[in-house]
Design an enzyme around this catalytic site. Structure first.
Site, PDB file in Angstrom:
ATOM      1  N   SER A 159      -2.355   5.614  -6.069  1.00 26.45           N
ATOM      2  CA  SER A 159      -2.664   4.677  -4.980  1.00 26.45           C
ATOM      3  C   SER A 159      -4.131   4.264  -5.003  1.00 26.45           C
ATOM      4  O   SER A 159      -5.001   4.998  -5.481  1.00 26.45           O
ATOM      5  CB  SER A 159      -2.353   5.314  -3.628  1.00 26.45           C
ATOM      6  OG  SER A 159      -0.993   5.678  -3.552  1.00 26.45           O
TER       7      SER A 159
HETATM    8  N1  SAH Z   1       0.454   9.205  -3.898  1.00 22.68           N
HETATM    9  C1  SAH Z   1       0.502   8.928  -5.300  1.00 22.68           C
HETATM   10  C2  SAH Z   1       1.023   7.559  -5.545  1.00 22.68           C
HETATM   11  C3  SAH Z   1       2.274   7.593  -6.312  1.00 22.68           C
HETATM   12  S1  SAH Z   1       3.183   6.089  -6.454  1.00 22.68           S
HETATM   13  C4  SAH Z   1      -0.851   9.139  -5.947  1.00 22.68           C
HETATM   14  O1  SAH Z   1      -1.830   9.340  -5.227  1.00 22.68           O
HETATM   15  O2  SAH Z   1      -0.911   9.134  -7.171  1.00 22.68           O
HETATM   16  C5  SAH Z   1       4.687   6.578  -5.668  1.00 22.68           C
HETATM   17  C6  SAH Z   1       5.410   7.743  -6.267  1.00 22.68           C
HETATM   18  O3  SAH Z   1       6.627   7.888  -5.550  1.00 22.68           O
HETATM   19  C7  SAH Z   1       5.800   7.589  -7.742  1.00 22.68           C
HETATM   20  O4  SAH Z   1       5.235   8.654  -8.457  1.00 22.68           O
HETATM   21  C8  SAH Z   1       7.337   7.678  -7.728  1.00 22.68           C
HETATM   22  O5  SAH Z   1       7.854   8.391  -8.836  1.00 22.68           O
HETATM   23  C9  SAH Z   1       7.588   8.425  -6.432  1.00 22.68           C
HETATM   24  N2  SAH Z   1       8.906   8.215  -5.818  1.00 22.68           N
HETATM   25  C10 SAH Z   1       9.638   7.080  -5.718  1.00 22.68           C
HETATM   26  N3  SAH Z   1      10.784   7.317  -5.058  1.00 22.68           N
HETATM   27  C11 SAH Z   1      10.775   8.643  -4.733  1.00 22.68           C
HETATM   28  C12 SAH Z   1      11.691   9.500  -4.035  1.00 22.68           C
HETATM   29  N4  SAH Z   1      12.836   9.047  -3.541  1.00 22.68           N
HETATM   30  N5  SAH Z   1      11.351  10.796  -3.880  1.00 22.68           N
HETATM   31  C13 SAH Z   1      10.181  11.282  -4.387  1.00 22.68           C
HETATM   32  N6  SAH Z   1       9.288  10.518  -5.046  1.00 22.68           N
HETATM   33  C14 SAH Z   1       9.584   9.215  -5.219  1.00 22.68           C
END
Ligand code: SAH
Length: 201
Positions: A55
């Site tokens: 993010s």
């Molecule tokens: N907070 C993270 C941003 C990750 S982007 C950071 O700081 O790096 C969003 C993430 O949500 C991705 O890694 C994706 O794999 C995950 N994601 C998507 N759907 C999901 C679900 N149903 N359960 C768990 N994770 C999920």
């Protein structure tokens, strides 16, 4: 942009000194791909593999400020990805459970958190739309992937009384952050700024 310039740029958007200190304490370069460490402090999302992104750091700070995490609180981070957002949260509360769908990202996040010397985050692989019932209730829940229309009901149900949740939600073509507080009467909802996140799968 270098680290100091980035941290300065957060003021006055971020006024909570605890959040500013947490942002200063977490080295974002440990959570990005080795080839992208030179741009770790540019305020934008970056690829972390599997089509997912870490993010945008100013958004991480803003979401942490909105949640108003307290030192004794138990929290859940849904869509832990690189682990960066969970790392910032970990400086503001007692313990963070992170849930991530992609096992390769879970492993990466756990390794990056260990490299950063953070020992109060537990990362598990699973469907975050279902929350983490075994560890609930949570004082605060952070969601980093956009749900369609509504926050998954299982997540709201896992909030402690007075608990807060922040999540991106899609309404038609638009995506907004929604802030939810659990009260004695039910759930209070407030829509915040427009954002762009990867979809909740
Ligand atoms: N907070 C993270 C941003 C990750 S982007 C950071 O700081 O790096 C969003 C993430 O949500 C991705 O890694 C994706 O794999 C995950 N994601 C998507 N759907 C999901 C679900 N149903 N359960 C768990 N994770 C999920």
């Amino acid at each position: 942009m270098n680290r100091d310039a980035f941290l300065r740029s957060l003021r006055p958007r971020i006024s909570d000194e605890r959040v500013l200190a947490a942002m200063a304490a977490v080295p974002r370069e440990l959570f990005v791909d080795p080839g992208l460490q030179g741009v770790a402090y540019v305020d934008c999302p970056l690829p972390i593999g599997g089509g997912q992104t870490i993010s945008q750091p100013a958004l991480v700070a803003g979401m942490c400020q909105a949640l108003d995490l307290q030192p004794d609180e138990l929290t859940l981070d849904v869509g832990t990805g690189s682990g960066y957002h969970a790392a910032v949260m970990s400086r503001l509360c007692a313990h963070v459970y992170g849930i991530e769908l992609d096992p390769a990202l879970t492993a990466h996040a756990a390794a990056a958190l260990a490299a950063a010397g953070i020992d109060n985050v537990t990362v598990v692989t699973g469907n975050g739309a279902l929350g983490l019932p075994a560890e609930a209730p949570f004082d605060a829940i952070n969601v980093a992937a956009a749900a369609r229309e509504e926050v998954p009901p299982a997540l709201e149900a896992q909030l402690a009384p007075g608990g807060r949740l922040i999540a991106p939600v899609k309404h038609g073509g638009d995506e907004h952050l929604v802030f939810v507080r659990r009260t004695d009467e039910g759930y209070e909802r407030r829509y915040l700024e427009a954002v762009r996140f990867v979809p909740l799968r």
